[in-house]
Design a protein around this motif. Structure first.
Motif, PDB file in Angstrom:
ATOM      1  N   ARG A  28      -7.107   4.166   0.084  1.00 30.00           N
ATOM      2  CA  ARG A  28      -8.070   3.225   0.674  1.00 30.00           C
ATOM      3  C   ARG A  28      -8.680   3.810   1.938  1.00 30.00           C
ATOM      4  O   ARG A  28      -9.885   3.691   2.174  1.00 30.00           O
ATOM      5  CB  ARG A  28      -7.382   1.898   0.982  1.00 30.00           C
ATOM      6  CG  ARG A  28      -6.927   1.113  -0.244  1.00 30.00           C
ATOM      7  CD  ARG A  28      -6.496  -0.293   0.148  1.00 30.00           C
ATOM      8  NE  ARG A  28      -5.959  -1.034  -0.980  1.00 30.00           N
ATOM      9  CZ  ARG A  28      -4.672  -1.229  -1.220  1.00 30.00           C
ATOM     10  NH1 ARG A  28      -3.771  -0.739  -0.378  1.00 30.00           N
ATOM     11  NH2 ARG A  28      -4.265  -1.917  -2.268  1.00 30.00           N
TER      12      ARG A  28
ATOM     13  N   GLY B  94      -2.450   3.001   0.081  1.00 32.41           N
ATOM     14  CA  GLY B  94      -2.979   2.911   1.437  1.00 32.41           C
ATOM     15  C   GLY B  94      -3.745   4.143   1.841  1.00 32.41           C
ATOM     16  O   GLY B  94      -4.807   4.056   2.476  1.00 32.41           O
TER      17      GLY B  94
ATOM     18  N   ASP C 184       0.804  -1.220   0.000  1.00 31.33           N
ATOM     19  CA  ASP C 184       0.000   0.000   0.000  1.00 31.33           C
ATOM     20  C   ASP C 184       0.841   1.275   0.000  1.00 31.33           C
ATOM     21  O   ASP C 184       0.311   2.371   0.074  1.00 31.33           O
ATOM     22  CB  ASP C 184      -0.995   0.014   1.163  1.00 31.33           C
ATOM     23  CG  ASP C 184      -0.318  -0.212   2.502  1.00 31.33           C
ATOM     24  OD1 ASP C 184       0.926  -0.211   2.552  1.00 31.33           O
ATOM     25  OD2 ASP C 184      -1.046  -0.392   3.499  1.00 31.33           O
TER      26      ASP C 184
ATOM     27  N   TYR D 277     -11.885   0.781   3.436  1.00 31.85           N
ATOM     28  CA  TYR D 277     -11.761   0.331   2.047  1.00 31.85           C
ATOM     29  C   TYR D 277     -12.750  -0.772   1.701  1.00 31.85           C
ATOM     30  O   TYR D 277     -13.263  -0.829   0.588  1.00 31.85           O
ATOM     31  CB  TYR D 277     -10.326  -0.146   1.805  1.00 31.85           C
ATOM     32  CG  TYR D 277     -10.071  -0.574   0.380  1.00 31.85           C
ATOM     33  CD1 TYR D 277     -10.199   0.333  -0.671  1.00 31.85           C
ATOM     34  CD2 TYR D 277      -9.703  -1.881   0.091  1.00 31.85           C
ATOM     35  CE1 TYR D 277      -9.965  -0.051  -1.986  1.00 31.85           C
ATOM     36  CE2 TYR D 277      -9.461  -2.270  -1.222  1.00 31.85           C
ATOM     37  CZ  TYR D 277      -9.595  -1.356  -2.248  1.00 31.85           C
ATOM     38  OH  TYR D 277      -9.356  -1.740  -3.546  1.00 31.85           O
TER      39      TYR D 277
ATOM     40  N   ASP E 153      -7.347   0.465   6.824  1.00 34.72           N
ATOM     41  CA  ASP E 153      -7.605   0.011   5.460  1.00 34.72           C
ATOM     42  C   ASP E 153      -8.631  -1.105   5.401  1.00 34.72           C
ATOM     43  O   ASP E 153      -9.045  -1.510   4.319  1.00 34.72           O
ATOM     44  CB  ASP E 153      -6.309  -0.416   4.762  1.00 34.72           C
ATOM     45  CG  ASP E 153      -5.552  -1.493   5.524  1.00 34.72           C
ATOM     46  OD1 ASP E 153      -6.018  -1.879   6.612  1.00 34.72           O
ATOM     47  OD2 ASP E 153      -4.502  -1.924   5.026  1.00 34.72           O
TER      48      ASP E 153
ATOM     49  N   ASN F 226      -7.169  -7.360   5.645  1.00 32.21           N
ATOM     50  CA  ASN F 226      -6.488  -6.060   5.765  1.00 32.21           C
ATOM     51  C   ASN F 226      -6.231  -5.630   7.201  1.00 32.21           C
ATOM     52  O   ASN F 226      -6.080  -4.437   7.472  1.00 32.21           O
ATOM     53  CB  ASN F 226      -7.284  -4.941   5.050  1.00 32.21           C
ATOM     54  CG  ASN F 226      -7.172  -5.033   3.551  1.00 32.21           C
ATOM     55  OD1 ASN F 226      -6.465  -5.896   3.021  1.00 32.21           O
ATOM     56  ND2 ASN F 226      -7.878  -4.164   2.842  1.00 32.21           N
TER      57      ASN F 226
END
Length: 440
Positions: free
Chosen positions: A82, A79, A67, A135, A131, A171
């Protein structure tokens, strides 16, 4: 009558104390004593240099989840996009009015803090960098471990196998801080390695081999034993007070070595404060174990010297057996019952109990490293395997559990009591041999 008895006992006590003082004086005036102590110190502190280099050096960080990359070339790391809710694969979608993060911010952004915290049998870790929360869209994506909590990690003991199970949502903690983990795991691995092998075994058996084997034998060979036996003291007492003189030189040396190493590692080791106070309990258990082990070995080796003028040969054979038992105790992590048939096996239990008391989260730390923070890769069989973090395997190799079926404090008391009983039995056998020995 009472005063007369007190006078007799006081004379005996003065004469017995004189033997111990005479033994200490002999040790202080012998070059061989100082050679042994200096050589032991040099060897241990030479190993300490490797530790200092490892703790002060930089650890390479890895972007485990990628990320920190800018996939769409819009200047924003994946990253960050997200977390902000924009599409990292579309250059037209980027956080408006927000400055781009430097890519290095998204390397090792997950702290892997759950592996360093112990809250009992179960622990739930959280998403560190967001994240997962920001995300992923659906609840099913955010709760892949199915525990009803979004974006978390469950760490628990399997009641059937006793193994630590790690179940992570997508994640979550997928990009751990390698430097923080490696230094913490390396610090503990070094203390356990040098403590168990360097101090408890090598120091615990090296000092008695050179300082205790000839404790009575040399006096018999030189003829000076007649001066001791001419006093109104039993031979068993002579052996006892000679051993006290031996402990008067070895035990303070072990304490000073452990104290010096605890100060150095406590100041250099990874810590949020100035000093790692949690390590003191481990160093105390290492020192106590080495003291008891050196007592038992010293009494056994001294008895070998009384039994045979070449008793050092018997001592070396016994040391080889104990070396094998040390490997059994360490490599099996305390699971083998064979270690109970040795001195060093019980010494290792003392250290393992001290570690369990002072570092109760070591097992979680090991599993966290072996799990690698969820950084999986597909092996040649098409299975998902996890790449362990550096430092986890050495720590796992030196870490062990008491496995006595009782509490850690009781395990330390039991193992200490067994070592003391071994020393008493060795003294009893030694004084029986000494009583039956003809002195030329």
């Amino acid at each position: 009558m009472s005063s007369r008895m007190d006078n007799v006992w006081s004379k005996l006590d003065r004469k017995s104390t004189a033997i111990a003082e005479f033994t200490l004086r002999q040790y202080r005036t012998k070059i061989s004593t100082w050679v042994v102590l200096i050589a032991s110190t040099f060897a241990l502190f030479l190993m300490l240099l490797f530790y200092v280099e490892a703790m002060t050096g930089e650890i390479e960080q890895y972007d485990n989840d990628g990320d920190s990359f800018d996939s769409d070339g819009d200047g924003y790391p994946d990253g960050q996009e997200r977390v902000e809710g924009t599409d990292p694969n579309s250059a037209e979608s980027f956080p408006v009015g927000i400055e781009p993060d430097p890519p290095e911010k998204w390397i090792s952004e997950d702290d892997l803090d759950w592996g360093l915290i112990s809250t009992g049998e179960n622990y739930v870790g959280e998403d560190d960098d967001g994240d997962c929360h920001n995300y992923l869209d659906t609840q099913s994506q955010k709760d892949t471990n199915g525990n009803g909590i979004e974006c978390d990690i469950i760490v628990f003991l399997d009641p059937l196998t006793g193994q630590l199970i790690i179940d992570s949502d997508t994640n979550v903690d997928e990009d751990p801080n390698e430097e923080k983990y490696v230094k913490e795991a390396g610090h503990r691995a070094f203390i356990l390695g040098i403590g168990k092998f360097g101090i408890v075994y090598l120091l615990g058996i090296f000092l008695p081999l050179f300082l205790a084997t000839g404790l009575i034998r040399e006096e018999m060979s030189d003829g000076t034993i007649h001066y001791m036996l001419a006093k109104p003291i039993a031979r068993g007492e002579v052996l006892l007070y000679r051993m006290l003189g031996y402990l008067g030189i070895t035990w303070p040396f072990i304490i000073v070595i452990c104290l010096a190493m605890s100060i150095i590692t406590g100041l250099i080791g990874p810590s949020e404060g100035v000093f790692r106070w949690s390590d003191l309990g481990v160093w105390m258990s290492i020192a106590w174990s080495a003291m008891l082990v050196s007592l038992v070995y010293g009494t056994i080796f001294c008895s070998f010297g009384i039994l045979w003028k070449n008793g050092v040969i018997l001592a070396i054979i016994f040391a080889a057996w104990e070396l094998g038992m040390a490997f059994v105790a360490i490599l099996t992590g305390g699971d083998s019952s064979v270690r109970y048939m040795s001195v060093i096996g019980w010494g290792m239990i003392v250290v393992d109990a001290g570690v369990a008391i002072s570092w109760p989260n070591t097992w979680q730390l090991i599993e966290a490293g072996l799990w690698g923070g969820g950084h999986g890769y597909e092996n040649w069989r098409g299975e998902i395997a996890y790449q362990s973090l550096p430092g986890s395997e050495p720590l796992a190799a030196f870490f062990g559990t008491p496995n006595l079926g009782v509490s850690n404090w009781l395990s330390m008391i039991i193992s200490s009591g067994v070592l003391i009983m071994q020393a008493i039995m060795a003294w009893f056998v030694g004084q029986v041999i000494f009583k039956g020995k003809e002195v030329d």
